[in-house]
Scaffold this active site. Structure first.
Site, mmCIF file in Angstrom:
data_model
loop_
_atom_site.group_PDB
_atom_site.id
_atom_site.type_symbol
_atom_site.label_atom_id
_atom_site.label_comp_id
_atom_site.label_asym_id
_atom_site.label_seq_id
_atom_site.Cartn_x
_atom_site.Cartn_y
_atom_site.Cartn_z
ATOM 1 N N LYS A 168 159.869 -7.572 42.199
ATOM 2 C CA LYS A 168 159.550 -6.159 42.011
ATOM 3 C C LYS A 168 160.776 -5.420 41.476
ATOM 4 C CE LYS A 168 155.358 -6.191 43.670
ATOM 5 N NZ LYS A 168 154.188 -5.734 42.906
ATOM 6 N N ASP A 197 157.634 -7.370 37.885
ATOM 7 C CA ASP A 197 156.544 -6.393 38.018
ATOM 8 C C ASP A 197 157.138 -5.044 38.383
ATOM 9 O OD1 ASP A 197 154.218 -5.027 38.527
ATOM 10 O OD2 ASP A 197 153.574 -6.266 40.221
ATOM 11 N N GLU A 223 155.173 -7.385 34.031
ATOM 12 C CA GLU A 223 153.854 -6.931 34.501
ATOM 13 C C GLU A 223 153.776 -5.414 34.640
ATOM 14 O OE1 GLU A 223 152.287 -9.405 37.591
ATOM 15 O OE2 GLU A 223 151.393 -7.729 38.673
ATOM 16 N N GLU A 249 145.552 -5.208 36.732
ATOM 17 C CA GLU A 249 145.120 -5.127 38.130
ATOM 18 C C GLU A 249 144.501 -3.769 38.451
ATOM 19 O OE1 GLU A 249 149.252 -5.706 39.705
ATOM 20 O OE2 GLU A 249 148.675 -4.098 41.047
ATOM 21 N N ASP A 272 141.457 -8.280 39.050
ATOM 22 C CA ASP A 272 141.357 -8.598 40.474
ATOM 23 C C ASP A 272 139.870 -8.714 40.805
ATOM 24 O OD1 ASP A 272 141.055 -8.331 43.312
ATOM 25 O OD2 ASP A 272 143.119 -7.611 43.392
ATOM 26 N N HIS A 299 144.788 -11.129 39.534
ATOM 27 C CA HIS A 299 145.575 -10.430 40.551
ATOM 28 C C HIS A 299 144.944 -10.734 41.907
ATOM 29 C CE1 HIS A 299 146.382 -6.790 43.079
ATOM 30 N NE2 HIS A 299 147.605 -6.994 42.602
ATOM 31 N N GLU A 336 148.325 -16.243 42.019
ATOM 32 C CA GLU A 336 149.223 -15.286 42.666
ATOM 33 C C GLU A 336 149.060 -15.466 44.166
ATOM 34 O OE1 GLU A 336 148.750 -11.064 41.788
ATOM 35 O OE2 GLU A 336 150.658 -10.685 42.791
HETATM 36 CA CA CA Z 1 151.269 -6.232 40.274
#
Ligand code: CA
Length: 382
Positions: A168, A197, A223, A249, A272, A299, A336
């Protein structure tokens, strides 16, 4: 066969150690589960939504879709999806209404698999793989974490067998974010998959500046560089960079993904299953992406139900391009595998997923393959 009853459960689990992404803070995990029962006693499970309050999609299920669906044939998944979507189109094209449809659709596919004694992946056309390479999602922001703490956390994933991690970024300075990437690369070597991401924290201009730094360190994908509404921003970022751009996502239905995919805004589409419209919608998104040479990596961030639904779809995602020599992290889909604290991922299913040398075996049990422990539903229900 007819749909006899639809029930919803909001599950909540407080976290021992809260964490944040660039745009959200988490002090608990929650899931909205959907249970559909047929007149001959088959029970299917689905999960609706990921991000917002579960009460909103729950209302849509209870007040709009449940009265529509009681008495209908649960095996007619595509037809029922169309009926639900068309009934709510004027106000429900994105967001909680589609999350509600997603949870119902997953439960209907679970019923169909159980009724026919086949895994959903077979019903979708056949399993292209029996196992999938997983990457670890974790490494969220914690105010007290140093670079060393992050490297220690990532090392626990590597020790478990993961071949890649998602990091992240977007909460701290670019220099601090880059120090993290450099640290992981140094620690885990050149072949290790590193994805990044920022949870749509940047403008297109800033995302390009960040992406140029990421390129230097062999990051596989970047991402959600910009907000999901900004398709032109995605295109600008993608055209300016050589690394793969991932997103989706926060996108909904094949109609939403049509824009991302046909306009070549992403290299990797991330629907997702609990958000984008369930298994019915995601299969259509997978087919659409394949026609445009876009890889799909779903996702996945929910409970055991979300994990199992995603795995059935992952079994049918074509490599990009399709080949007899698939290479995870280059042309093959990945799982994931969220490693952040979530009791609902770990405790709801009586059987745990098989994870060997970085690969998760795709369950072959009928339906989506989740074996719900109903005592856990009781435990976490609010
Ligand atoms: Ca994400």
């Amino acid at each position: 066969m007819k749909i006899k009853d639809i029930s919803t459960y909001i599950l909540k689990a407080p976290l021992e150690r809260p964490f944040s992404s660039a745009t959200m803070h988490f002090d608990h995990r929650k899931s909205l589960l959907v249970r559909i029962e047929t007149d001959d006693g088959i029970v299917g499970w689905g999960e609706a939504g990921q991000f917002g309050p579960a009460e909103v999609p729950r209302s849509a299920i209870e007040y709009i879709f449940k009265p529509m669906l009681i008495g209908k044939d649960p095996l007619e998944t595509e037809k029922l999806w169309q009926e639900m979507y068309c009934y709510t189109r004027d106000y429900g094209q994105k967001g909680s209404i589609i999350e509600a449809i997603s949870g119902i659709d997953i439960a209907l596919w679970d019923i169909k698999g159980k009724a026919l004694n086949l895994p959903v992946s077979k019903l979708l056309g056949g399993r292209l793989r029996e196992k999938v390479c997983a990457y670890a999602t974790g490494l969220y922001f914690r105010s007290d974490f140093t670079l060393e703490d992050y490297i220690k956390e990532a090392a626990t994933f590597v020790d478990k067998g993961f071949k890649g991690i998602k990091v992240k970024i977007g909460s701290k300075s670019l220099a601090e974010d880059m120090a993290l990437i450099v640290g992981f690369r140094r620690e885990f070597g050149d072949d290790f998959l590193i994805m990044v991401d920022c949870n749509h924290a940047y403008s297109a201009k800033v995302a390009i500046r960040v992406g140029k730094e990421l390129e230097k360190h062999g990051v596989y994908w970047f991402e959600e560089p910009v907000i999901p509404e900004d398709i032109d921003g995605y295109i600008e970022v993608r055209n300016a960079l050589s690394i793969a751009i991932a997103g989706g996502e926060c996108e909904f239905t094949p109609y939403g993904f049509r824009n991302l995919i046909a306009r070549r805004a992403v290299d990797i589409a991330q629907p997702d299953p609990c958000v984008a419209g369930g298994i019915t919608a995601c299969k259509r998104i997978i087919d659409l992406a394949d026609l445009f040479g876009v890889l799909v990596v779903p996702h996945v961030w929910g409970s055991a139900v979300a994990m199992h639904a995603a795995l059935q779809l992952i079994a049918v995602i074509p490599d990009q391009p399709s080949t007899n020599m698939p290479r995870p992290g280059i042309n093959q889909t990945l799982l994931e595998y969220d490693q952040s604290e979530n009791p609902l991922r770990e405790n709801l299913s009586r059987s745990s997923l098989e994870f060997i040398d970085g690969y998760v075996t795709i369950p072959g049990r009928p339906g989506i393959g989740v074996e719900i422990d109903e005592s856990m539903i009781e435990k976490y229900s609010v």
